[in-house]
Design an enzyme around this catalytic site. Sequence first.
Site, PDB file in Angstrom:
ATOM      1  N   ALA A  43       0.852  -1.189   0.000  1.00 30.09           N
ATOM      2  CA  ALA A  43       0.000   0.000   0.000  1.00 30.09           C
ATOM      3  C   ALA A  43       0.884   1.233   0.000  1.00 30.09           C
ATOM      4  O   ALA A  43       1.807   1.337   0.812  1.00 30.09           O
ATOM      5  CB  ALA A  43      -0.898   0.007   1.229  1.00 30.09           C
ATOM      6  N   VAL A 132      15.497   0.797  16.172  1.00 29.30           N
ATOM      7  CA  VAL A 132      16.660   1.332  16.898  1.00 29.30           C
ATOM      8  C   VAL A 132      17.946   0.988  16.163  1.00 29.30           C
ATOM      9  O   VAL A 132      18.223  -0.187  15.904  1.00 29.30           O
ATOM     10  CB  VAL A 132      16.718   0.765  18.343  1.00 29.30           C
ATOM     11  N   ILE A 136      21.902  -2.372  12.919  1.00 26.70           N
ATOM     12  CA  ILE A 136      22.585  -3.035  14.054  1.00 26.70           C
ATOM     13  C   ILE A 136      21.556  -3.880  14.816  1.00 26.70           C
ATOM     14  O   ILE A 136      20.529  -3.347  15.235  1.00 26.70           O
ATOM     15  CB  ILE A 136      23.199  -1.994  15.021  1.00 26.70           C
ATOM     16  N   GLU A 190      17.574  15.926   7.122  1.00 24.45           N
ATOM     17  CA  GLU A 190      16.244  16.164   6.547  1.00 24.45           C
ATOM     18  C   GLU A 190      16.020  17.661   6.347  1.00 24.45           C
ATOM     19  O   GLU A 190      16.654  18.487   7.028  1.00 24.45           O
ATOM     20  CB  GLU A 190      15.164  15.678   7.532  1.00 24.45           C
ATOM     21  N   LYS A 205      14.613   6.196  20.680  1.00 24.43           N
ATOM     22  CA  LYS A 205      15.383   4.939  20.633  1.00 24.43           C
ATOM     23  C   LYS A 205      15.915   4.568  22.025  1.00 24.43           C
ATOM     24  O   LYS A 205      15.903   3.389  22.414  1.00 24.43           O
ATOM     25  CB  LYS A 205      16.528   5.084  19.633  1.00 24.43           C
TER      26      LYS A 205
END
Length: 436
Positions: A43, A132, A136, A190, A205
């Site tokens: 979607a 998180v 990793i 960003e 996180k």
Amino acid sequence: MKPIKVGLLGIGTVGSGTFNVLKRNQLEITRRAGRSIEIAMVADLNVERARELTNGECEVVNDANLVVTNPDIDIVIELIGGYGIAKDLVMKAIANGKHVVTANKALLATHGNEIFKAAEQKGVMVAFEAAVAGGIPIIKALREGLTANRIQWIAGIINGTTNFILSEMRDKGLDFATVLKQAQELGYAEADPTFDIEGVDAAHKATIMASIAYGIPMQFDKAHVEGITKLQASDIRYAEELGYRIKLLGISKRTEAGIELRVHPTLIPEKRLIANVEGAMNAVLVHGDAVGATLYYGKGAGSEPTASAVIADLVDITRLATADPEHRVPYLAFQSNSLSDLPVLPMAEIVTSYYLRMHVADKPGVLADVTRILADLTISIDAMLQKEPAEGETQTDIIILTHQTKEKNIVAAIEKIEKLDSVFGAVTKLRLEELS
Ligand code: HSE
């Protein structure tokens, strides 16, 4: 065995990485999972682009509700982000008996308790390795690999954007605003980097890691969140002269009184491995009572690194889909009826060391006044740096590193120091962790 069917909500950077890696490594993944994992439905609001990315290999719709209610879908991957629509869809998927994989740290840190409760009632899994530190496998390590340990503390570089900015500030001696602008131009930050630079992303996180490390409910609202926007290039330089690097750390610690949960710029000794994690890389240092310190390093974001975590969750769910819910790994690592009510401590009660920078008159007695204030509050000095006043100047910077003390003591000391006639302007306070 018939394939397990997956519905993907959002085929952006991570979604397309997931699609591509699943396809490329299909045989290998099937050999590991025991049955094939098939993305049957996607979607996305941009249906055309989604069709192009999936080469007509699965059904594409623009309404995510069609995925979460489709009886043929076993697992829903939520890669929409945010707390609004994403939460509604995750809750709807759970209500419809779907297992959920999500990379949405904001959603879990703020609404995780409600989501896990609903999932437990329905007997479905909610997996979040990608939430998180991207690629990793830190959730796996904390929930399973370190399960024998009483985790004592965690300190992580868990936001690549801010680590990139700090690395550039140190390397090039530039100020925060200049580096942020460059990072945005290069696509490292960003267009709206607020969550990253203000420490919110790292706090989401850190909240998730604290929850699974100490067996406490998610409590993002109690986390101390401080970003890097006020950090001065001079502090990075002075810290370096004293043998420290400044990193934005997500820290949690178990103490007798409760859990410390905080994100802030932190001085750490430059000889620690984690102090040398540069650029957009992530690293998490976990201290367990049996194992000691363990360090996890890798890419914390990006298409295929994050897809790696998403697919690990798909494989886990595929292996355990037919197991009784009580034989699965608990959502928060501890059985849900055994969560602890150990409180998250207010910042006034946390214990750490401090870096103080003050601008003072260069005349006899100033240092004595400052050190007397510290001594009266039982704050012990670890190191000091006094700069020569510039040519023709009568004022200079003094930098003091303290031994460990409670935050409320340092706040009281700063209030008194700022009232001294010979101290000009505000005292800069940064926290320091030895991580030894
Ligand atoms: N914005 C995050 C970072 C990546 O800069 O590390 C996604 O969690």
